[in-house]
Design a protein around this motif. Structure first.
Motif, mmCIF file in Angstrom:
data_model
loop_
_atom_site.group_PDB
_atom_site.id
_atom_site.type_symbol
_atom_site.label_atom_id
_atom_site.label_comp_id
_atom_site.label_asym_id
_atom_site.label_seq_id
_atom_site.Cartn_x
_atom_site.Cartn_y
_atom_site.Cartn_z
ATOM 1 N N PRO A 25 0.804 -1.229 0.000
ATOM 2 C CA PRO A 25 0.000 0.000 0.000
ATOM 3 C C PRO A 25 0.832 1.273 0.000
ATOM 4 C CG PRO A 25 -0.855 -1.569 1.594
ATOM 5 C CD PRO A 25 0.422 -2.146 1.048
ATOM 6 N N THR A 26 1.969 1.268 0.673
ATOM 7 C CA THR A 26 2.767 2.493 0.747
ATOM 8 C C THR A 26 3.423 2.839 -0.573
ATOM 9 O OG1 THR A 26 4.635 1.227 1.575
ATOM 10 C CG2 THR A 26 3.242 2.326 3.210
ATOM 11 N N SER A 27 3.485 1.896 -1.531
ATOM 12 C CA SER A 27 4.107 2.211 -2.814
ATOM 13 C C SER A 27 3.250 3.165 -3.631
ATOM 14 C CB SER A 27 4.400 0.937 -3.600
ATOM 15 O OG SER A 27 3.198 0.343 -4.034
ATOM 16 N N TYR A 28 1.998 3.373 -3.219
ATOM 17 C CA TYR A 28 1.136 4.322 -3.914
ATOM 18 C C TYR A 28 1.438 5.751 -3.488
ATOM 19 C CZ TYR A 28 -1.599 0.355 -5.445
ATOM 20 O OH TYR A 28 -1.993 -0.813 -6.021
ATOM 21 N N VAL A 29 2.218 5.901 -2.455
ATOM 22 C CA VAL A 29 2.515 7.220 -1.900
ATOM 23 C C VAL A 29 4.020 7.439 -1.945
ATOM 24 C CG1 VAL A 29 2.325 8.675 0.141
ATOM 25 C CG2 VAL A 29 0.548 7.003 -0.345
ATOM 26 N N GLY A 30 4.441 8.610 -2.397
ATOM 27 C CA GLY A 30 5.860 8.941 -2.404
ATOM 28 C C GLY A 30 6.584 8.405 -3.624
ATOM 29 N N ALA A 31 7.895 8.409 -3.518
ATOM 30 C CA ALA A 31 8.757 8.036 -4.647
ATOM 31 C C ALA A 31 8.708 6.534 -4.924
ATOM 32 C CB ALA A 31 10.189 8.459 -4.355
ATOM 33 N N ILE A 32 8.843 6.194 -6.197
ATOM 34 C CA ILE A 32 8.940 4.784 -6.571
ATOM 35 C C ILE A 32 10.401 4.355 -6.447
ATOM 36 C CG2 ILE A 32 6.940 4.870 -8.097
ATOM 37 C CD1 ILE A 32 8.893 4.940 -10.479
ATOM 38 N N ASP A 33 10.618 3.068 -6.337
ATOM 39 C CA ASP A 33 11.977 2.538 -6.297
ATOM 40 C C ASP A 33 12.528 2.481 -7.716
ATOM 41 O OD1 ASP A 33 11.932 2.111 -3.522
ATOM 42 O OD2 ASP A 33 10.975 0.153 -3.786
ATOM 43 N N LEU A 34 13.777 2.921 -7.855
ATOM 44 C CA LEU A 34 14.436 2.902 -9.159
ATOM 45 C C LEU A 34 15.582 1.906 -9.135
ATOM 46 C CD1 LEU A 34 14.699 6.749 -9.867
ATOM 47 C CD2 LEU A 34 12.981 5.158 -10.721
ATOM 48 N N THR A 35 15.843 1.292 -10.284
ATOM 49 C CA THR A 35 17.019 0.441 -10.414
ATOM 50 C C THR A 35 18.243 1.350 -10.537
ATOM 51 O OG1 THR A 35 16.940 0.388 -12.829
ATOM 52 C CG2 THR A 35 15.666 -1.316 -11.642
ATOM 53 N N ALA A 36 19.414 0.769 -10.435
ATOM 54 C CA ALA A 36 20.649 1.554 -10.569
ATOM 55 C C ALA A 36 20.719 2.209 -11.954
ATOM 56 C CB ALA A 36 21.869 0.664 -10.334
ATOM 57 N N ARG A 37 20.308 1.478 -12.982
ATOM 58 C CA ARG A 37 20.338 2.034 -14.345
ATOM 59 C C ARG A 37 19.361 3.211 -14.471
ATOM 60 N NH1 ARG A 37 18.836 -0.827 -20.082
ATOM 61 N NH2 ARG A 37 19.638 0.854 -21.375
ATOM 62 N N VAL A 61 0.934 15.811 5.342
ATOM 63 C CA VAL A 61 -0.225 15.313 4.603
ATOM 64 C C VAL A 61 0.093 13.935 4.032
ATOM 65 C CG1 VAL A 61 -1.707 15.697 2.591
ATOM 66 C CG2 VAL A 61 -1.111 17.609 4.075
ATOM 67 N N LEU A 62 1.277 13.784 3.461
ATOM 68 C CA LEU A 62 1.673 12.480 2.920
ATOM 69 C C LEU A 62 1.713 11.417 4.004
ATOM 70 C CD1 LEU A 62 4.468 13.347 0.333
ATOM 71 C CD2 LEU A 62 2.223 12.395 -0.120
ATOM 72 N N ASP A 63 2.257 11.748 5.172
ATOM 73 C CA ASP A 63 2.334 10.782 6.269
ATOM 74 C C ASP A 63 0.944 10.347 6.723
ATOM 75 O OD1 ASP A 63 5.081 10.864 6.185
ATOM 76 O OD2 ASP A 63 5.272 12.260 7.879
ATOM 77 N N ARG A 64 0.035 11.314 6.856
ATOM 78 C CA ARG A 64 -1.326 10.978 7.281
ATOM 79 C C ARG A 64 -2.025 10.133 6.224
ATOM 80 N NH1 ARG A 64 -2.974 16.855 8.514
ATOM 81 N NH2 ARG A 64 -4.984 16.137 7.740
ATOM 82 N N PHE A 65 -1.833 10.486 4.948
ATOM 83 C CA PHE A 65 -2.442 9.710 3.878
ATOM 84 C C PHE A 65 -1.865 8.296 3.842
ATOM 85 C CE2 PHE A 65 -2.570 8.261 -0.564
ATOM 86 C CZ PHE A 65 -3.940 8.235 -0.746
ATOM 87 N N LYS A 66 -0.551 8.195 3.995
ATOM 88 C CA LYS A 66 0.105 6.884 3.971
ATOM 89 C C LYS A 66 -0.454 5.988 5.073
ATOM 90 C CE LYS A 66 4.475 6.965 3.004
ATOM 91 N NZ LYS A 66 5.950 7.017 3.067
#
Length: 146
Positions: free
Chosen positions: A4-16, A117-122
């Motif tokens: 669920p937390t992946s909908y909020v904030g930055a996505i994970d990026l690969t090294a490339r 706001v992001l923390d409360r939404f998360k």
């Protein structure tokens, strides 16, 4: 299924992906290199988008914001993508257009909201599944307090 937390904030990026992103200017206001240099850097954006889309790294809701007309309000009808196409920018040229940068930033980092706001939404999303959170009375009540 995503956490669920992946909908909020930055996505994970690969090294490339991180290496490509490091070479792209996401803010034209602070870019002092000029349009010619931006054009060279912008050629990397379709590559980054291709990598992200191949591994489904961008949450569907973020892509829908760009691709689905129902996510766009206002006088002009159509999805955000359609606005580019109406102006003659199509295909990978959309990703290279300077006005696409705000969408790329949203795809990568999520909504630009204050941290509290992001923390409360998360925390709300964690307590409810993403689909239930959108329709729950709790979510609607919380949303009105913003």
């Amino acid at each position: 299924m995503r956490e669920p937390t992946s909908y909020v904030g930055a996505i994970d990026l690969t090294a490339r992906e991180e290496a490509i992103l490091d070479r792209i200017t996401l803010d034209l206001v602070t870019d002092t290199d000029g349009f010619e240099v931006y054009s060279l850097k912008a050629k990397l954006i379709p590559l980054l988008m291709d990598l992200l889309q191949k591994r489904n790294a961008i949450p569907k809701q973020r892509l829908d914001y760009f691709d689905d007309p129902q996510f766009r309000s206002g006088r002009i009808k159509g999805a955000h993508r359609n606005l580019f196409e109406r102006n003659g920018t199509v295909g990978v040229e959309i990703y290279q257009h300077p006005h696409f940068l705000k969408y790329l930033r949203y795809f990568l980092f999520g909504a630009d909201l204050p941290p509290d706001v992001l923390d409360r939404f998360k925390s709300l999303v964690i307590r409810h599944s993403p689909s239930a959170a959108a329709t729950s009375k709790t979510f609607r009540t919380w949303q009105r307090t913003l």
